[in-house]
Motif scaffolding. Structure first.
Motif, PDB file in Angstrom:
ATOM      1  N   PHE A 126       0.820  -1.038  -0.031  1.00  0.00           N
ATOM      2  CA  PHE A 126       0.092  -0.067   0.220  1.00  0.00           C
ATOM      3  C   PHE A 126       0.879   1.306  -0.050  1.00  0.00           C
ATOM      4  O   PHE A 126       1.883   1.033   0.497  1.00  0.00           O
ATOM      5  N   PHE A 151      -9.326   6.119   6.604  1.00  0.00           N
ATOM      6  CA  PHE A 151      -9.310   6.979   8.152  1.00  0.00           C
ATOM      7  C   PHE A 151     -10.610   7.045   8.521  1.00  0.00           C
ATOM      8  O   PHE A 151     -11.475   7.342   8.162  1.00  0.00           O
ATOM      9  N   GLY A 169     -10.812  -5.402  -0.868  1.00  0.00           N
ATOM     10  CA  GLY A 169     -10.475  -4.571  -2.013  1.00  0.00           C
ATOM     11  C   GLY A 169      -9.909  -3.345  -2.165  1.00  0.00           C
ATOM     12  O   GLY A 169      -9.855  -2.788  -3.271  1.00  0.00           O
ATOM     13  N   GLN A 170     -10.186  -2.812  -1.184  1.00  0.00           N
ATOM     14  CA  GLN A 170      -9.780  -1.322  -0.887  1.00  0.00           C
ATOM     15  C   GLN A 170      -8.303  -0.988   0.127  1.00  0.00           C
ATOM     16  O   GLN A 170      -8.278  -1.918   0.779  1.00  0.00           O
ATOM     17  N   GLY A 171      -7.936   0.366   0.030  1.00  0.00           N
ATOM     18  CA  GLY A 171      -7.042   0.267   1.070  1.00  0.00           C
ATOM     19  C   GLY A 171      -7.662   0.849   2.425  1.00  0.00           C
ATOM     20  O   GLY A 171      -8.849   1.092   2.370  1.00  0.00           O
ATOM     21  N   PRO A 172      -6.912   0.953   3.526  1.00  0.00           N
ATOM     22  CA  PRO A 172      -7.422   1.426   4.825  1.00  0.00           C
ATOM     23  C   PRO A 172      -7.931   2.829   4.508  1.00  0.00           C
ATOM     24  O   PRO A 172      -7.385   3.770   4.078  1.00  0.00           O
ATOM     25  N   GLN A 215     -10.995  -1.254   6.440  1.00  0.00           N
ATOM     26  CA  GLN A 215     -10.444  -1.829   5.329  1.00  0.00           C
ATOM     27  C   GLN A 215     -11.668  -2.440   4.891  1.00  0.00           C
ATOM     28  O   GLN A 215     -11.737  -3.639   5.072  1.00  0.00           O
ATOM     29  N   TYR A 267      -8.596   2.942  11.591  1.00  0.00           N
ATOM     30  CA  TYR A 267      -8.985   2.758  10.059  1.00  0.00           C
ATOM     31  C   TYR A 267      -9.891   1.639   9.831  1.00  0.00           C
ATOM     32  O   TYR A 267      -9.969   0.711  10.504  1.00  0.00           O
ATOM     33  N   GLY A 271      -3.539   4.076  -0.923  1.00  0.00           N
ATOM     34  CA  GLY A 271      -4.093   3.442  -2.322  1.00  0.00           C
ATOM     35  C   GLY A 271      -4.907   2.248  -1.807  1.00  0.00           C
ATOM     36  O   GLY A 271      -4.926   1.579  -0.675  1.00  0.00           O
ATOM     37  N   THR A 272      -5.265   1.557  -2.871  1.00  0.00           N
ATOM     38  CA  THR A 272      -6.013   0.391  -2.982  1.00  0.00           C
ATOM     39  C   THR A 272      -5.104  -0.860  -2.769  1.00  0.00           C
ATOM     40  O   THR A 272      -5.668  -2.088  -2.743  1.00  0.00           O
TER      41      THR A 272
END
Lengths: 114, 114
Positions: free
Chosen positions: A89, B45, B40-43, B37, B35, A105-106
């Motif tokens: 990431f 906030f 398929g996504q980033g963390p 998540q 965070y 990012g993803t």
């Protein structure tokens, strides 16, 4: 809207070769960038960071390059090892504005083939 | 322990129920982050504490989400009237001073709302 983008969801590299992971961002206020590595069922682990006053930071096999004009950074891993296989990431923050959150990012899934 | 600890590691709850997720940061770290998540996504906030106070809660999605850190160490993320869309991995991180220094993540709590 996604302020930090990793457009490659996956990357496969032969052991011993170079891995290059890319990241683009849109917010010109971002001034600190980090790369995290994540194994399954674990939290992200800090790998390397770079401040916007630099264009390169190196730590062993890992080097991060920052191109501020292009709003682009990349992580180079050389030589790649099978243990490097993980999701990477890219993250950014606007620390000088006093903001306290990281934008991620993803992720890019790196597979290093033995 | 030496790292950030989150409990439970997995939580399955029924829609409409209340859940609490706990985070034990690294001793001495004043900054604590939550965070979320999704697959398929980033963390993403949620909230940031500096000491006992929530310095930035701009990432909390709605008023069903609340977090506390009463003694400046352990933090609890509380979700009321859970919905299926709340299903995600909730990550906690701590750092010495806040953004600009690296944040250390826990392994996360996987919340599943059925």
């Amino acid at each position: 809207d996604q302020q930090v983008k990793q457009n490659s969801p996956s990357l496969s590299v032969q052991e011993g070769r170079i891995s290059i992971l890319n990241c683009d961002y849109t917010n010109s206020m971002f001034d600190y960038f980090l790369w995290y590595k994540k194994y399954p069922a674990e939290g992200p682990t800090f790998l390397i960071s770079i401040s916007s006053i630099k264009d390169k930071n190196e730590d062993g096999r890992f080097t991060v390059f920052l191109n501020k004009s292009a709003k682009h950074l990349s992580l180079h891993i050389v030589p790649s090892q099978p243990g490097d296989s993980a999701v990477y990431f890219c993250a950014a923050s606007a620390s000088l504005t006093g903001a306290n959150n990281l934008f991620f990012g993803t992720g890019t899934r790196l597979t290093v083939i033995p | 322990g030496a790292g950030v600890s989150q409990t439970p590691s997995n939580k399955v709850t029924e829609k409409g129920k209340y859940v609490e997720l706990r985070c034990d940061p690294i001793s001495g770290h004043t900054a604590l982050y939550w965070y979320r998540q999704s697959l398929g996504q980033g963390p993403e906030f949620l909230i940031y504490f500096q000491g006992t106070g929530a310095a930035d809660d701009s990432g909390l999605p709605n008023d069903r989400f609340f977090a506390v850190r009463p003694e400046g160490s352990v933090s609890t993320l509380k979700i009321q009237r859970t919905e299926r869309g709340d299903s995600a991995v909730y990550l906690c991180a701590s750092s010495m001073q806040g953004i600009g220094t690296e944040a250390f993540f826990g392994q996360g709590t996987r919340l599943t709302v059925v």
